[in-house]
Design a protein around this motif. Sequence first.
Motif, short mmCIF file in Angstrom:
data_model
loop_
_atom_site.label_atom_id
_atom_site.label_comp_id
_atom_site.label_asym_id
_atom_site.label_seq_id
_atom_site.Cartn_x
_atom_site.Cartn_y
_atom_site.Cartn_z
N UNK A 60 -7.57 -2.54 1.21
CA UNK A 60 -8.70 -2.25 0.32
C UNK A 60 -8.37 -1.11 -0.63
N UNK A 61 -7.62 -0.11 -0.14
CA UNK A 61 -7.19 1.00 -1.00
C UNK A 61 -6.23 0.50 -2.08
N UNK A 62 -5.34 -0.41 -1.71
CA UNK A 62 -4.42 -1.00 -2.70
C UNK A 62 -5.22 -1.71 -3.79
N UNK A 63 -6.22 -2.49 -3.39
CA UNK A 63 -7.06 -3.20 -4.36
C UNK A 63 -7.78 -2.21 -5.27
N UNK A 72 -8.50 -5.72 10.98
CA UNK A 72 -9.12 -4.40 10.92
C UNK A 72 -8.08 -3.27 10.97
N UNK A 73 -6.98 -3.48 11.68
CA UNK A 73 -5.98 -2.42 11.85
C UNK A 73 -5.35 -1.96 10.54
N UNK A 74 -5.29 -2.83 9.53
CA UNK A 74 -4.70 -2.44 8.25
C UNK A 74 -5.61 -2.78 7.06
N UNK A 75 -6.85 -3.15 7.34
CA UNK A 75 -7.79 -3.52 6.27
C UNK A 75 -8.00 -2.39 5.26
N UNK A 76 -8.19 -1.17 5.75
CA UNK A 76 -8.45 -0.05 4.83
C UNK A 76 -7.26 0.18 3.90
N UNK A 77 -6.05 -0.06 4.37
CA UNK A 77 -4.86 0.07 3.52
C UNK A 77 -4.91 -0.95 2.38
N UNK A 130 -1.14 -8.89 -7.50
CA UNK A 130 -0.42 -7.72 -6.99
C UNK A 130 -0.82 -7.36 -5.56
N UNK A 131 -2.08 -7.60 -5.18
CA UNK A 131 -2.47 -7.32 -3.80
C UNK A 131 -1.87 -8.36 -2.86
N UNK A 132 -1.76 -9.61 -3.28
CA UNK A 132 -1.08 -10.63 -2.48
C UNK A 132 0.39 -10.27 -2.28
N UNK A 133 1.01 -9.81 -3.35
CA UNK A 133 2.42 -9.40 -3.26
C UNK A 133 2.56 -8.25 -2.27
N UNK A 134 1.68 -7.26 -2.37
CA UNK A 134 1.72 -6.13 -1.42
C UNK A 134 1.56 -6.64 0.01
N UNK A 135 0.60 -7.50 0.20
CA UNK A 135 0.31 -8.08 1.51
C UNK A 135 1.56 -8.74 2.09
#
Length: 153
Positions: A32-35, A25-30, A78-83
């Motif tokens: 989701x915004x990337x996605x 939850x602490x970084x979920x919104x970040x 790309x979201x996995x890479x960001x993660x």
Amino acid sequence: MANTYHQVYIQVVFAVKYRNALIEESWRSELLAVIGNLINENGCKSIIVNGVEDHVHCLVALKPTITISDLMKNVKAKSSKYFNDNKLTKSQFSWQVGYGVFSYSQSQIDSVYKYIQNQKEHHKKQSFNDEYLNFLNKFNVDYDEKFIFENLT
């Protein structure tokens, strides 16, 4: 292309590999915004992206010149890479292979939006497995349950 008009709405649902609860939850919104940004970068329009610790829902206005498979390949990679680049977890992060995609009419967008918006509350009452099977059944999608719940990769 001139004189080409479209209105194609889809909901895409995809899960963390092995359905592990890794999205904190602490970084979920970040994340989701990337996605959402990745969807937009592909020429589509992200209407809402939301999820819980083990999966994500995206409501998308699809651009007809991009295939759903190309969109999802790009978004998931790309979201996995960001993660992983941002070391949001201690272990390597991956999305599960595959996804569910469901189409909607203009008149359904508000209710789908609200459904996605309320994922946290929704999953207090229903598991992701039950939710996913309900989608497949509601949309009359043929599936083999062993590929949905066994050998999650």
